[in-house]
Design a protein around this motif. Sequence first.
Motif, PDB file in Angstrom:
ATOM      1  N   LEU A 101       0.831  -1.195   0.000  1.00 23.15           N
ATOM      2  CA  LEU A 101       0.000   0.000   0.000  1.00 23.15           C
ATOM      3  C   LEU A 101       0.870   1.252   0.000  1.00 23.15           C
ATOM      4  N   LEU A 102       1.959   1.207   0.723  1.00 22.34           N
ATOM      5  CA  LEU A 102       2.886   2.333   0.754  1.00 22.34           C
ATOM      6  C   LEU A 102       3.482   2.588  -0.624  1.00 22.34           C
ATOM      7  N   GLN A 103       3.802   1.513  -1.343  1.00 24.29           N
ATOM      8  CA  GLN A 103       4.369   1.683  -2.679  1.00 24.29           C
ATOM      9  C   GLN A 103       3.356   2.299  -3.644  1.00 24.29           C
ATOM     10  N   ARG A 104       2.082   1.999  -3.474  1.00 18.31           N
ATOM     11  CA  ARG A 104       1.065   2.665  -4.282  1.00 18.31           C
ATOM     12  C   ARG A 104       1.044   4.156  -3.956  1.00 18.31           C
ATOM     13  N   PHE A 105       1.223   4.495  -2.688  1.00 21.12           N
ATOM     14  CA  PHE A 105       1.258   5.890  -2.260  1.00 21.12           C
ATOM     15  C   PHE A 105       2.493   6.604  -2.812  1.00 21.12           C
ATOM     16  N   LEU A 106       3.639   5.916  -2.805  1.00 22.85           N
ATOM     17  CA  LEU A 106       4.888   6.529  -3.265  1.00 22.85           C
ATOM     18  C   LEU A 106       5.043   6.494  -4.776  1.00 22.85           C
ATOM     19  N   ASN A 107       4.244   5.678  -5.459  1.00 19.25           N
ATOM     20  CA  ASN A 107       4.298   5.580  -6.920  1.00 19.25           C
ATOM     21  C   ASN A 107       2.913   5.892  -7.489  1.00 19.25           C
ATOM     22  N   PRO A 108       2.564   7.169  -7.558  1.00 18.45           N
ATOM     23  CA  PRO A 108       1.213   7.549  -7.988  1.00 18.45           C
ATOM     24  C   PRO A 108       0.935   7.188  -9.443  1.00 18.45           C
ATOM     25  N   LEU A 109      -0.351   7.260  -9.812  1.00 14.66           N
ATOM     26  CA  LEU A 109      -0.807   6.904 -11.148  1.00 14.66           C
ATOM     27  C   LEU A 109      -0.759   8.112 -12.069  1.00 14.66           C
ATOM     28  N   ASP A 110      -0.410   7.857 -13.329  1.00 12.84           N
ATOM     29  CA  ASP A 110      -0.471   8.898 -14.344  1.00 12.84           C
ATOM     30  C   ASP A 110      -1.940   9.150 -14.672  1.00 12.84           C
ATOM     31  N   LEU A 111      -2.440  10.321 -14.342  1.00 12.32           N
ATOM     32  CA  LEU A 111      -3.860  10.625 -14.483  1.00 12.32           C
ATOM     33  C   LEU A 111      -4.343  10.526 -15.928  1.00 12.32           C
ATOM     34  N   ASN A 112      -3.442  10.727 -16.879  1.00 15.35           N
ATOM     35  CA  ASN A 112      -3.834  10.702 -18.284  1.00 15.35           C
ATOM     36  C   ASN A 112      -3.630   9.341 -18.954  1.00 15.35           C
ATOM     37  N   ALA A 113      -3.181   8.349 -18.206  1.00 16.51           N
ATOM     38  CA  ALA A 113      -2.944   7.031 -18.796  1.00 16.51           C
ATOM     39  C   ALA A 113      -3.564   5.896 -17.998  1.00 16.51           C
ATOM     40  N   CYS A 114      -3.986   6.144 -16.758  1.00 17.76           N
ATOM     41  CA  CYS A 114      -4.480   5.071 -15.892  1.00 17.76           C
ATOM     42  C   CYS A 114      -5.871   4.624 -16.320  1.00 17.76           C
ATOM     43  N   THR A 115      -6.209   3.409 -15.915  1.00 18.20           N
ATOM     44  CA  THR A 115      -7.525   2.834 -16.187  1.00 18.20           C
ATOM     45  C   THR A 115      -8.420   2.988 -14.961  1.00 18.20           C
ATOM     46  N   SER A 116      -9.700   2.692 -15.141  1.00 14.68           N
ATOM     47  CA  SER A 116     -10.635   2.705 -14.017  1.00 14.68           C
ATOM     48  C   SER A 116     -10.217   1.692 -12.957  1.00 14.68           C
ATOM     49  N   ASP A 117      -9.710   0.541 -13.404  1.00 13.80           N
ATOM     50  CA  ASP A 117      -9.242  -0.504 -12.496  1.00 13.80           C
ATOM     51  C   ASP A 117      -8.120   0.014 -11.609  1.00 13.80           C
ATOM     52  N   GLU A 118      -7.175   0.747 -12.209  1.00 14.37           N
ATOM     53  CA  GLU A 118      -6.045   1.279 -11.443  1.00 14.37           C
ATOM     54  C   GLU A 118      -6.504   2.377 -10.489  1.00 14.37           C
ATOM     55  N   LEU A 119      -7.431   3.214 -10.908  1.00 13.02           N
ATOM     56  CA  LEU A 119      -7.937   4.256 -10.021  1.00 13.02           C
ATOM     57  C   LEU A 119      -8.591   3.651  -8.785  1.00 13.02           C
ATOM     58  N   GLN A 120      -9.311   2.555  -8.972  1.00 15.89           N
ATOM     59  CA  GLN A 120      -9.976   1.928  -7.836  1.00 15.89           C
ATOM     60  C   GLN A 120      -9.003   1.170  -6.946  1.00 15.89           C
ATOM     61  N   SER A 121      -7.793   0.912  -7.432  1.00 20.28           N
ATOM     62  CA  SER A 121      -6.795   0.224  -6.610  1.00 20.28           C
ATOM     63  C   SER A 121      -6.281   1.105  -5.479  1.00 20.28           C
ATOM     64  N   THR A 122      -6.590   2.406  -5.510  1.00 18.19           N
ATOM     65  CA  THR A 122      -6.195   3.301  -4.424  1.00 18.19           C
ATOM     66  C   THR A 122      -7.087   3.138  -3.203  1.00 18.19           C
ATOM     67  N   TYR A 123      -8.211   2.408  -3.313  1.00 22.24           N
ATOM     68  CA  TYR A 123      -9.189   2.211  -2.243  1.00 22.24           C
ATOM     69  C   TYR A 123      -9.869   3.516  -1.831  1.00 22.24           C
ATOM     70  N   ILE A 124      -9.854   4.510  -2.707  1.00 21.90           N
ATOM     71  CA  ILE A 124     -10.456   5.808  -2.404  1.00 21.90           C
ATOM     72  C   ILE A 124     -11.737   6.034  -3.188  1.00 21.90           C
ATOM     73  N   LEU A 125     -11.768   5.603  -4.458  1.00 20.06           N
ATOM     74  CA  LEU A 125     -12.858   5.925  -5.364  1.00 20.06           C
ATOM     75  C   LEU A 125     -13.870   4.795  -5.482  1.00 20.06           C
ATOM     76  N   SER A 126     -15.131   5.168  -5.584  1.00 20.24           N
ATOM     77  CA  SER A 126     -16.185   4.213  -5.896  1.00 20.24           C
ATOM     78  C   SER A 126     -16.192   3.974  -7.401  1.00 20.24           C
ATOM     79  N   PRO A 127     -16.882   2.915  -7.887  1.00 15.46           N
ATOM     80  CA  PRO A 127     -16.981   2.710  -9.338  1.00 15.46           C
ATOM     81  C   PRO A 127     -17.543   3.923 -10.063  1.00 15.46           C
ATOM     82  N   GLU A 128     -18.523   4.588  -9.455  1.00 14.98           N
ATOM     83  CA  GLU A 128     -19.120   5.768 -10.083  1.00 14.98           C
ATOM     84  C   GLU A 128     -18.092   6.880 -10.234  1.00 14.98           C
ATOM     85  N   GLN A 129     -17.274   7.110  -9.208  1.00 14.11           N
ATOM     86  CA  GLN A 129     -16.288   8.185  -9.260  1.00 14.11           C
ATOM     87  C   GLN A 129     -15.173   7.875 -10.253  1.00 14.11           C
TER      88      GLN A 129
END
Length: 693
Positions: free
Chosen positions: A51-79
Motif C-alpha cells: 500500500l505504501l508503494q502505491r502511495f509513493l508511486n502515484p498513477l499517471d492521471l492521463n494514462a491510468c484505467t478505471s481498475d487502477e484508479l480503484q486500486s487506491t481504495y479511495i474511489l467508488s466505481p461511479e467516481q
Amino acid sequence: MRAILSILTLLLSVGLRPLMAQDEFDFERFAEELFSMQEEDIDYEQVYESLLQRFLNPLDLNACTSDELQSTYILSPEQANAIITYRNQLGPFISIYELQAVPGLDLSTLQRLKRFIYLNDNATKRAKKFIPRILSEDGAYFIYRYRQNIEQRKGFTAPDTLSNGSLTSRYLGAPSAQYLRFRSQHTGDFSIGLTMDQDMGEKFTWSPSSGRYGYNYLSYHLSLYNRNKWKVISLGDYQAQFGQGLVYGAGFSIGKGAETITTTRRSSTGIKPYTSATEQGYFRGLAATYQFGRVEGSLMASSTPIDATYEYLPDSSRYIQSISESGYHRTLTEISRKSNSQIRNLGMNANYNSDNKRLQIGINSLFSSYEAPYFRSPQPYNQFEFGGKDNYLHSLYFSYNHQNHFFFGEYAQSKSRGNAAVLGMMSSLSHDFDMVVHVRKYDRDFHSFYGNAFAEGSRPINESGLYLGLSYHPSRKFQWSGYIDQFKFPWLRYRLYQPSTGYEWLNRLSYSPFKALKIYAQMREEVKDRNRSSDANADNTYQVITGIKRNYLINMDYSISKNIMIRTRLQTSTFDFDGKKTSGYTLVQDLNIQHRKWKWGFRAALFDTEDYDNRQYVYEKNVLWAFSIPSYYGQGLRYYVLGQYQVSRKLTTWMRWARTSYTDRQSISSGLQEVQGNHLSELTLQLRYQFNK
C-alpha cells in the motif's frame, strides 16, 4: 469548449489549491482505516508495504484505467468511471486540480486522491543523465532504523550444559534489530532501491554460503519505466499482480474490513519492485513488460532462495519436508536452513485494454520448480496439498466497466487439475449507495504458490464463499458500511476434523458532525467450527464444535486544535465455545501533538482478556513506514511515546519507547523468547535523510 473549461479550471485551481492543500495527508491513518479488526496473528508488513508503494508511486492521471484508479481504495466505481468519461470526452487533463470539474468528486475525496496521482513530466526529467537523476530526485532517501528489547530474553543468556556435555541452544547475535533502506524513484521513469534487515538475535557476519552479507537479509531492485515500447524492465526483487490474485498476487490485498467495497477486488497493477523486509513471497530475477498497441505482454524469470528442512532417504536422495517462512536465522538450526534451497519460476502475462479503457482481458501462466521434491509430513487435512517438484497453473481474467457498474473475474487451473474461480460485480447504485457481490470457489487440490485472492483463509485453496458488501453515505456527516460473508470449507483444515461452514458479518456506522470530530461504532460476528480440545472431553477428542466470536468497537477522534488531536477507543470481544463464554476488552487513549519541528504521539491502553481467543489487536503509530498491530493478551497496561524531530530540511529523526506491563504473570513468553519479569519494553530509533529536499 475545452479551452474555456481549461481557463476556468485553472482559475479555480488558483483559489482552491490552498484549500486542497490545507490538510496534510495522514498515510498511517488512511492505512489503519483499511485494516479490519484482527483475529489472527498475521504479519501485515508486506500488505502495508505494498500500500505504501502505491502511495509513493502515484498513477499517471492521463494514462491510468478505471481498475487502477480503484486500486487506491479511495474511489467508488461511479467516481472512477466519471474520471475516465471526463478524460475520454474532453481529452487529457491539464492539471490535477481539473478534477474539481469532474461530477461526483467532493473536496475530501480530492484531498486524498491527489496524493495517489500525477501528470507525467518525464520528458523534462530525462533531460538529465540517469546517474545524476538518482540523487537529485525528490523521492531519493536513506533510512536507518535501530530497535532493541530492553529486558533480556532467555536466548541471549549463557547456555546451559546438558548431561551429555553439549550446550543448549542460544541466539548467536546481538539483542537488537537493524534496518537500512536506500530508495530513489521517479514515477513513470525509474526506481532503484536497496533494503537490508537484521532481526534480533541474528549475527552480523559475512557468509555468502548461507546468504548472509553482513545483514541477514538483502533485497535490491532496479526498475525502468516507459522506455519506448518497454513499459517496465525490472532487475532484482519484484512482485506481480495480474487478475484477481489466483496466480499472481502481490501485497495489494487488504481483505475484509471497514472498507467493505473496494478491498474485495484485486487490481492488475503489473510488475512492481519488491521492497519489503518480509523474506518470502517475492520473485528475484528479471521481468519486463512490452506494449503491442492495446496489448501488453510480460515475461518473468526468477530464482528465489528459500529456507527448507530436508529429509534423507536410504539411497541418499533427499526431499523437502517443510519450508520456513518466519525469516528468523538466530540459532545454528535456523542458520542451517537459511537459503539452502531455491524455487525457480518462469511466468507470463498478456493483457488487453480496449480503446476506452473499459474492458480488460488477460491470461496468466506460471511454471514453478523446487530444487528438490517437496512432500509435507502426511496429515489427514493436508493430503490434497501440493506434493512433488514442479507445478504450473494458468488463468484467464477480465474486468469490464459499464457506466457505474464494474464486473471482474478470473478462472485458473493448476497442474493437479484443481480449479479456482472468482466472479464479482461492484456497483454504484446511486450517488449515496455502493454495493459489491463477490463469489469464489477454490478446489481442495488447487495449488498456487503466489496466489493472494480474496478468501477467508490465508490462501486460495479448499474454500467457497459468497460475499455481499454495502456502503451508504447519505451526507457528509453520516456513513454506514457493512458486509456478510458466507463460506464453506469442503475438506478438512488445520484444527478441523471434518468439512465445515461458517459466516461473518460486520456493521459500521460513522458520524462526523463537524470536521474536527469523527465517531464510529463497529460490530462484527464470526461463526466458525473448531475441533474440541482433547482435555475438554477425554472420551471423544474427534468432535467439532461451533465457535462464535463477537467484536465490538467504539472510537472517537477529536482535533482540539490544528496541532492537538485525541483518540479514545473501547474495544471488546466475546467468544462462545463448547458451552463456555469468555470475554476481553481494551480501553485505549491516544494524544498526538505537533509543535514547530516536533511531533509527539502518546498512548495508554488498559486491557483484560480471559483467554487467547479474546486477544485484542489495535493499530499503533510507529516510526515512519514501520507497521505495528500487536495483540493485547492477558491483563495489563500498554503504553508508548513516539517523538519526531525535523533536524533540517533533509534530516528527520524518530524515537519510540513502548512498554507492556502485565498484572497476571511473572514471566513472559516461552522458550528462547522467555523474559523473567512482568513487563516488556522496546526502544526504536530511526533517521531519514532526503537527498534533494
